[in-house]
Design an enzyme around this catalytic site. Structure first.
Site, short mmCIF file in Angstrom:
data_model
loop_
_atom_site.label_atom_id
_atom_site.label_comp_id
_atom_site.label_asym_id
_atom_site.label_seq_id
_atom_site.Cartn_x
_atom_site.Cartn_y
_atom_site.Cartn_z
CE LYS A 201 -58.89 -70.27 41.87
NZ LYS A 201 -59.00 -70.37 43.35
CE LYS A 254 -58.91 -74.38 40.41
NZ LYS A 254 -59.13 -74.27 41.86
#
Length: 330
Positions: A201, A254
């Site tokens: 992330k 992500k």
């Protein structure tokens, strides 16, 4: 042998022929739909920067869930917008917190839906960070404390499992979060609940609209001390490796669109189910361009979904899930 003996266009001559040799397909079972749930009654408020995405109060969930089920979508990712915030994000692990209430309600209305609970503190803290913040008076600096934050994240995960969540999805990027949550779930008797780790992330500019939706913008500083530097790829593999060793059941990248190279690298290196998160700004940019008539929205979205799958994603979290589900049924 080469041209004219070899003609690659032979396999492109008709739609039926192209379908026969298609290497990558998106199916309805690949889709996970995020949903934002808030306190109050009679609330269905469109998020201004995410056209077509809404905040729902619990009493208006039934119609939305029925539409999701009717479209054939089998999994939703639940984000809660609380009515109370404090320094330690206590409403995140409150048995009567908004995610916990929403999970119980979803399971009452549509028990077959797979409920994935986002496990973080940022929406629930008054400072907007994903953990416990300590202000160092001497250095005049605020630090997010890793190990102290893990304790609260474990409490959050266990409370979500108790409420009926099928999958725990920790998104906080603290070191050791998968291990801590796995241990906490197992000790609480939830050893069968899988962890969908936000493994890779990045500290990304693509989260802007989400922070409006989740009311989770940091009140000071940024998240670069715990979310990843977008420039680093080898570090992403180390993060994923750590999560594999700590007991993750899914890995995630992500954002997805600007990081397809890492989706491919994780696919090549690890055999766990791999999730691509098609994040809020990726959604909003397409919606904005489509509203101006500049692009073919459907074609752009479906090409993007194919791109995620071709890069190696097994599952796609996307705000386009309902649109994609409709188009796949046609």
């Amino acid at each position: 042998m080469a041209f004219p003996i070899i003609r690659n266009r032979r396999l492109r001559g008709s739609a039926a022929l192209r379908n026969l040799v298609r290497e990558t397909n998106v199916t309805i079972h690949d889709l996970i739909y995020p949903i934002f749930i808030t306190h109050g009654t009679g609330i269905k408020d469109e998020i201004s920067s995410m056209p077509g995405v809404y905040h729902y109060s619990l009493d208006l969930l039934e119609e939305e869930l029925q539409e999701i089920v009717d479209l054939g979508i089998q999994s939703i990712l639940v984000f809660g917008v609380p009515d109370h915030k404090d320094a330690h994000g206590s409403s995140a692990y409150d048995a009567h917190g908004i995610v916990q209430q929403a999970t119980r309600r979803i399971k009452e209305l549509q028990p077959q839906l797979v409920v994935i609970a986002d496990t973080c503190l940022c929406q629930f803290t008054d400072h907007g960070h994903c953990g416990v913040v300590h202000f160092d008076e001497q250095k005049q600096r605020a630090d997010v404390l890793n190990d102290e934050s893990l304790e609260l994240l474990v409490r959050t995960a266990v409370s979500q499992a108790e409420a009926g969540a099928d999958i725990i999805a920790p998104s906080n990027m603290m070191d050791g979060f998968v291990y801590a949550i796995r241990q906490g779930l197992d000790e609480a008797g939830y050893d069968q609940i899988p962890i969908m780790s936000y493994s890779v992330k990045f500290a990304s500019a693509f989260y802007g609209p989400f922070r409006e939706a989740a009311h989770s913008a940091p009140q000071f500083g940024d998240r670069k001390t715990y979310q990843m530097d977008p420039a680093n790829g080898r570090e992403a593999l180390r993060e994923a490796q750590s999560d594999v060793l700590e007991g993750a059941d899914f890995l995630m990248v992500k954002p997805a669109l600007a990081y397809m190279d890492l989706i491919r690298q994780l696919r090549d290196q690890f055999d766990l189910p791999l999730v691509a998160y098609n994040v809020s700004a990726e959604y909003s940019m397409v919606k904005a361009a489509a509203m101006q008539g500049w692009i073919d929205e459907r074609a752009i979205i479906m090409e993007t979904m194919i791109g995620f799958k071709r890069a190696g994603a097994d599952l796609i979290i996307t705000y386009f899930a309902k649109d994609v589900a409709r188009w796949l049924r046609e």
